[in-house]
Design an enzyme around this catalytic site. Structure first.
Site, PDB file in Angstrom:
ATOM      1  N   CYS A 248      44.210  41.690  44.014  1.00 50.47           N
ATOM      2  CA  CYS A 248      42.679  42.584  44.354  1.00 50.47           C
ATOM      3  C   CYS A 248      42.116  42.152  45.674  1.00 50.47           C
ATOM      4  CB  CYS A 248      41.958  42.168  43.198  1.00 50.47           C
ATOM      5  SG  CYS A 248      41.003  40.682  43.300  1.00 50.47           S
TER       6      CYS A 248
ATOM      7  N   HIS B 119      44.613  32.260  40.725  1.00 47.36           N
ATOM      8  CA  HIS B 119      45.495  31.831  39.464  1.00 47.36           C
ATOM      9  C   HIS B 119      47.001  32.360  39.427  1.00 47.36           C
ATOM     10  CE1 HIS B 119      41.752  30.889  37.875  1.00 47.36           C
ATOM     11  NE2 HIS B 119      41.153  32.200  37.856  1.00 47.36           N
TER      12      HIS B 119
ATOM     13  N   CYS C 231      34.409  37.291  47.233  1.00 41.16           N
ATOM     14  CA  CYS C 231      34.802  38.743  47.034  1.00 41.16           C
ATOM     15  C   CYS C 231      33.216  39.345  47.363  1.00 41.16           C
ATOM     16  CB  CYS C 231      35.311  39.288  45.680  1.00 41.16           C
ATOM     17  SG  CYS C 231      35.152  41.094  45.479  1.00 41.16           S
TER      18      CYS C 231
ATOM     19  N   HIS D  41      33.634  30.838  32.688  1.00 38.44           N
ATOM     20  CA  HIS D  41      34.749  31.311  33.729  1.00 38.44           C
ATOM     21  C   HIS D  41      33.987  31.227  35.113  1.00 38.44           C
ATOM     22  CE1 HIS D  41      36.769  34.132  36.162  1.00 38.44           C
ATOM     23  NE2 HIS D  41      37.812  33.928  35.526  1.00 38.44           N
TER      24      HIS D  41
ATOM     25  N   GLU E 115      33.740  32.789  37.665  1.00 37.76           N
ATOM     26  CA  GLU E 115      33.030  34.119  38.187  1.00 37.76           C
ATOM     27  C   GLU E 115      31.681  34.142  37.313  1.00 37.76           C
ATOM     28  OE1 GLU E 115      33.768  38.815  39.085  1.00 37.76           O
ATOM     29  OE2 GLU E 115      35.393  37.361  38.880  1.00 37.76           O
TER      30      GLU E 115
END
Length: 161
Positions: free
Chosen positions: A13, A47, A102, A130, A132
């Site tokens: 991404c 990952h 990001c 997680h 993020e």
């Protein structure tokens, strides 16, 4: 024979691609002896074990604790981002941080901080724990709720006082 189709937008991404590019630049600096100390990522950059192994082969270490990193080292924050407290602590320790968060995630950080400062409650849809989600929570300045399942969403009640 089965046909294999590759999606038009396959691969990394945008955020991970940017993090990889920043890491590659830091590897090049290290190879030219432009930086002292070791090169770390804060947790795995991606990952993907193949990529992580390739980075390790180029001298990139993975840090899981700021005690592993010295002020001479370079620490790259992965695209997931980190909480504000992480950046403050790294700065306090004099660690050179390359922020590869990001831009879309950074925008979320800014939004939750600004709305929290206005007194709004923040609801995050995602998996608590997680990286993020933890990073986003770490930019919240007020009440924050994480909803990770359909059941939690059904049970959630918000009473704006």
């Amino acid at each position: 024979m089965k046909e294999i189709l590759l999606a038009e937008n396959s691969g990394f991404c945008f955020g991970v691609k940017q993090a990889m590019e920043k890491t590659e630049k830091e590897i090049e600096k290290k190879q030219r002896n432009e930086t002292a100390g070791a090169l770390y990522t804060w947790g795995p950059l991606i990952h993907n074990q193949t990529v992580t192994d390739a980075l390790r082969a180029q001298g990139v270490r993975i840090a899981e604790n700021l005690d592993e990193v010295t002020a001479e080292d370079t620490l790259i924050v992965r695209s997931h981002g980190e909480a504000r407290a992480f950046f403050e602590e790294a700065d306090r320790r004099g660690i050179h941080v390359v922020d590869a968060t990001c831009p879309f995630v950074k925008k979320i950080h800014r939004i939750v901080r600004e709305y929290g400062e206005k007194g709004a409650d923040v609801v995050i849809i995602g998996n608590d724990g997680h990286p993020e989600v933890e990073g986003i929570k770490g930019w919240c300045t007020g009440a924050v709720t994480v909803i990770g399942t359909e059941e939690e969403a059904e049970q959630f009640r918000h009473d704006p006082a």
